[in-house]
Design a protein around this motif. Structure first.
Motif, PDB file in Angstrom:
ATOM      1  N   THR A 237       3.215   5.021   4.755  1.00 20.20           N
ATOM      2  CA  THR A 237       2.977   3.819   3.946  1.00 20.20           C
ATOM      3  C   THR A 237       4.131   2.836   4.039  1.00 20.20           C
ATOM      4  N   PHE A 362      -5.241   5.742   1.514  1.00 22.49           N
ATOM      5  CA  PHE A 362      -4.139   5.339   0.638  1.00 22.49           C
ATOM      6  C   PHE A 362      -3.676   3.930   0.986  1.00 22.49           C
ATOM      7  N   THR A 366      -2.651   0.328  -1.222  1.00 22.51           N
ATOM      8  CA  THR A 366      -1.210   0.053  -1.317  1.00 22.51           C
ATOM      9  C   THR A 366      -0.877  -1.403  -1.665  1.00 22.51           C
ATOM     10  N   THR A 368      -2.474  -3.668  -3.324  1.00 28.34           N
ATOM     11  CA  THR A 368      -2.796  -3.961  -4.717  1.00 28.34           C
ATOM     12  C   THR A 368      -1.812  -3.294  -5.666  1.00 28.34           C
ATOM     13  N   LEU A 369      -1.481  -2.036  -5.415  1.00 31.06           N
ATOM     14  CA  LEU A 369      -0.524  -1.330  -6.267  1.00 31.06           C
ATOM     15  C   LEU A 369       0.854  -1.989  -6.214  1.00 31.06           C
ATOM     16  N   VAL A 370       1.279  -2.385  -5.030  1.00 37.05           N
ATOM     17  CA  VAL A 370       2.596  -3.008  -4.876  1.00 37.05           C
ATOM     18  C   VAL A 370       2.662  -4.327  -5.649  1.00 37.05           C
ATOM     19  N   THR A 373       1.529  -3.128  -9.905  1.00 41.50           N
ATOM     20  CA  THR A 373       2.354  -2.135 -10.599  1.00 41.50           C
ATOM     21  C   THR A 373       3.264  -1.411  -9.600  1.00 41.50           C
ATOM     22  N   PRO A 374       4.308  -2.094  -9.128  1.00 43.90           N
ATOM     23  CA  PRO A 374       5.171  -1.483  -8.120  1.00 43.90           C
ATOM     24  C   PRO A 374       5.852  -0.202  -8.587  1.00 43.90           C
ATOM     25  N   PHE A 377       3.506   2.580  -8.200  1.00 39.81           N
ATOM     26  CA  PHE A 377       3.416   2.905  -6.776  1.00 39.81           C
ATOM     27  C   PHE A 377       4.575   3.800  -6.357  1.00 39.81           C
ATOM     28  N   ILE A 380       4.298   7.301  -7.838  1.00 43.15           N
ATOM     29  CA  ILE A 380       3.368   8.163  -7.090  1.00 43.15           C
ATOM     30  C   ILE A 380       4.071   8.780  -5.886  1.00 43.15           C
TER      31      ILE A 380
END
Length: 428
Positions: A237, A362, A366, A368-370, A373-374, A377, A380
């Motif tokens: 990632t 995954f 990635t 969107t998460l970054v 809500t980094p 991320f 996780i």
């Protein structure tokens, strides 16, 4: 030793086999680096660009599963000597693609052929390695993987602003290398270990596909598969979305990311060479522990540093260490050690495929998460690192090493040790 079983020079075979990993790394980076140009050239949407990269990963996974099984059924050379021709056809299709449909078709063919080549080539490398050098020989593939990434990055630095011509040069590099390797591979003989396995009466039950999922190999399949999936998510990632992290979290530029990439490239090759040197020694466990720690400390440094460029540099450095010493580099070594010749390519194809399927999925979430809500991320990634640590320290080292074969008796190491212990007991 007969002519049919005489081994070629181990490092010649290792280099030609390891070029599968070179092309794997180079292909992933080439497709990712070319996406911006291809987007403009073919009028692709943002979704289509993401799909192009995901299709490559998904096809690689599928090719690994199918090619791995064929490598055990038909022989390493049967797959090894053909798939790069198919790969070259796929790359040439991408170069000449007149529209998005043909472009995607070329990526599909390229991914399938590349996926089939990797587990088969790794199995051949392990089986033709010099005595006592199996792990180091397989670790060499990770050095070549990083070399493939590095060469594409260097080419991209010089031709990145040339538009469609840059894409043709980058994919042209893949085409020329694949054809050159295919030509040189024609002189490589079939794996001597695979040939022996076809005539040994005890090998027949292990050639059954069901043997991969049953005792004593089922737990090895589950363990190596889970480990590669979990330990590989961060390296994959962060490597795939490194520029995205620098721009969106570090509020910097792609040029800054390129400079960081050059630094981590040098560090990465040095790390891979050290791993290659120590893979057959007890110090490999020390590298494993450092790599596992890096899986958790890298994302933690990014959180503590407030996602500054400096903290992201630490993340990239830790990611480079983790990927080789505790990620794909170590997974490749373990996979050769725990599976016997008859199912080695099959098992590795299944676990490679499973990991790439999960990584592709995954990767869809990635960005969107970054953005949103980094910290979640990164959290996780830390949690996955903790789980990988438990598997890597408490489970996998306990697996029987069916793949380590005594050079004279051609028996698993554990079996040889058992016979030796019995002899010592009987004579005492």
């Amino acid at each position: 030793m007969s002519a049919t079983t005489k081994r070629p020079r181990p490092w010649t075979t290792a280099t030609l086999g390891g070029m599968a990993s070179y092309l794997d790394g180079a292909t992933i980076v080439t497709v990712g680096m070319s996406s911006v140009v291809l987007q403009e050239q073919f009028g692709l949407s943002a979704w289509a660009v993401g799909a192009l990269n995901s299709v490559l990963m998904l096809m690689f996974a599928t090719g690994a599963v199918v090619g791995g099984r064929l490598g055990d059924l038909l022989g390493r050379r049967a797959v090894y000597s053909v798939d790069l021709v198919i790969y070259a056809v796929g790359v040439l299709t991408v170069i000449l693609a007149p529209n998005p449909t043909v472009l995607f078709a070329g990526v599909v063919v390229t991914g399938l052929a590349m996926g089939a080549d990797v587990p088969t080539s790794l199995a051949l490398m392990a089986e033709e390695a010099a005595e006592g050098r199996q792990s180091s020989t397989v670790a060499y593939s990770q050095t070549l993987w990083l070399a493939g990434v590095s060469v594409v990055q260097i080419l991209g630095f010089f031709v990145g602003g040339w538009g469609p011509v840059a894409t043709q040069i980058l994919f042209g590099h893949l085409l020329l290398v694949s054809l050159a390797v295919w030509f040189m591979r024609r002189g490589v003989r079939e794996s001597a270990a695979w040939q022996r396995s076809r005539t040994a009466s005890a090998s027949a039950p292990r050639r059954d596909l069901r043997a991969v999922f049953r005792r004593p190999y089922g737990m090895a399949l589950l363990g190596t598969g889970l480990y590669f999936v979990i330990s590989g998510i961060m390296p994959n990632t962060v490597g795939q979305f490194g520029a995205y992290l620098v721009v969106n979290l570090g509020h910097s530029t792609v040029r800054v990311f390129s400079l960081i990439g050059w630094g981590t490239m040098v560090v990465g090759i040095a790390i891979a060479l050290l791993f290659q040197r120590l893979a057959d020694s007890p110090l490999r466990r020390v590298l494993l522990m450092i790599g596992l720690a890096s899986l958790a400390l890298g994302p933690l440094a990014a959180i503590v540093g407030g996602y500054s460029v400096a903290s992201l540099v630490v993340l990239f450095a830790m990611n480079t260490i983790a990927g080789t010493w505790a990620g794909e580099g170590l997974y490749k070594v373990w996979s050769q050690e725990v599976f016997p010749t008859e199912i080695r390519s099959t098992a590795q194809g299944i676990t490679f495929g499973a990991a790439r399927y999960v990584m592709a999925a995954f990767g869809l979430f990635t960005p969107t998460l970054v953005q949103r809500t980094p910290t979640l991320f990164m959290g996780i990634l830390i949690a996955l690192g903790a789980v990988a640590t438990l598997i890597g320290l408490l489970w996998l080292p306990r697996l029987p090493q069916h793949g380590l074969v005594d050079a004279n008796a051609h028996e698993p190491v554990d079996s040889v040790r058992t016979h030796k212990a019995t002899e010592d007991t009987s004579t005492s």
